[in-house]
Scaffold this motif. Structure first.
Motif, mmCIF file in Angstrom:
data_model
loop_
_atom_site.group_PDB
_atom_site.id
_atom_site.type_symbol
_atom_site.label_atom_id
_atom_site.label_comp_id
_atom_site.label_asym_id
_atom_site.label_seq_id
_atom_site.Cartn_x
_atom_site.Cartn_y
_atom_site.Cartn_z
ATOM 1 N N ARG A 85 16.176 53.288 111.788
ATOM 2 C CA ARG A 85 17.123 53.629 112.888
ATOM 3 C C ARG A 85 17.728 52.616 113.356
ATOM 4 O O ARG A 85 18.893 52.527 113.664
ATOM 5 C CB ARG A 85 16.326 54.303 113.669
ATOM 6 N N THR A 91 24.092 56.193 117.102
ATOM 7 C CA THR A 91 24.790 57.070 116.269
ATOM 8 C C THR A 91 26.460 57.042 116.423
ATOM 9 O O THR A 91 26.981 57.207 115.452
ATOM 10 C CB THR A 91 24.325 58.651 116.913
ATOM 11 N N ARG A 102 26.176 50.700 111.180
ATOM 12 C CA ARG A 102 27.228 51.135 111.781
ATOM 13 C C ARG A 102 28.227 50.302 112.626
ATOM 14 O O ARG A 102 29.522 50.403 112.555
ATOM 15 C CB ARG A 102 26.733 52.416 112.824
ATOM 16 N N ILE A 109 32.314 58.137 115.404
ATOM 17 C CA ILE A 109 30.907 59.146 115.387
ATOM 18 C C ILE A 109 31.067 60.138 114.422
ATOM 19 O O ILE A 109 30.324 60.388 113.517
ATOM 20 C CB ILE A 109 30.542 59.701 116.585
ATOM 21 N N ASN A 112 30.259 58.053 110.636
ATOM 22 C CA ASN A 112 29.085 56.931 110.837
ATOM 23 C C ASN A 112 28.624 56.468 109.804
ATOM 24 O O ASN A 112 27.452 55.898 109.938
ATOM 25 C CB ASN A 112 28.584 57.409 112.154
ATOM 26 N N HIS A 115 22.887 57.751 107.472
ATOM 27 C CA HIS A 115 21.800 58.859 108.251
ATOM 28 C C HIS A 115 20.547 58.267 108.120
ATOM 29 O O HIS A 115 20.178 57.447 106.915
ATOM 30 C CB HIS A 115 21.651 59.945 107.660
ATOM 31 N N ASP A 118 14.576 60.411 112.102
ATOM 32 C CA ASP A 118 14.355 59.944 113.358
ATOM 33 C C ASP A 118 12.772 59.960 113.730
ATOM 34 O O ASP A 118 12.495 59.840 114.979
ATOM 35 C CB ASP A 118 15.009 61.304 114.482
#
Ligand code: ATP
Length: 137
Positions: A85, A91, A102, A109, A112, A115, A118
């Motif tokens: 992450r 995000t 990113r 957004i 982006n 993925h 989380d």
């Protein structure tokens, strides 16, 4: 060893960023356990984004994620979920720290680029969903 599910979204695949993004995880020290280009079905995406179904942007998110192939992969290594992450960045690319994927490759957004799971629980759920035949370690 901890695993996480990472995906390069259709905009990232279209822009030729798969190699660069996979390389960052490899050079950080993670092992790539599986890697596949997938054209995700609406059913798979509804399952993947089950927590977001009531969000106003959900229809747009589905259309975006179905706009082309997704490069789905699994990383394994210490801290895979949190570091994964952190490497993606916030995000919203407008808020992503410099040096994150990113921040380096996106502005919007709604596009982006990537993925990452989380939590350890969502990582295992997402790996099973995107790699139903299983992943060897
Ligand atoms: P991801 O699951 O893609 O790693 P995330 O967990 O950081 O992202 P979520 O809030 O779960 O963020 O949103 C999932 C995805 O939905 C985002 O990555 C983005 O593609 C899209 N999204 C989130 N918020 C918006 C928004 N306000 N407008 C458009 N798309 C959005």
């Amino acid at each position: 060893l901890e695993r996480s599910f990472i995906a390069v979204k259709p905009d990232g695949v279209e822009r030729g960023l798969v190699g660069e993004i996979v390389r960052r995880f490899e050079t950080r020290g993670f092992k790539i356990l599986a890697l596949q280009l997938v054209q995700p079905s609406e059913e798979l995406l509804r399952e993947h984004y089950q927590d977001l179904a009531s969000k106003p942007f959900f229809p747009k998110l589905l259309a975006y994620m179905r706009s082309g192939p997704v490069a789905a992969f699994v990383i394994q290594g210490k801290g895979a979920v949190k570091i994964g992450r952190d490497m993606l960045g916030a995000t919203n690319p407008q808020d992503s720290a410099p040096g994150t994927i990113r921040a380096d490759f996106a502005l919007d957004i709604g596009k982006n680029v990537c993925h990452g799971s989380d939590s350890v629980e969502s990582a295992e759920r997402e790996i099973a969903l995107w790699f139903p035949a299983g992943v060897a370690s």
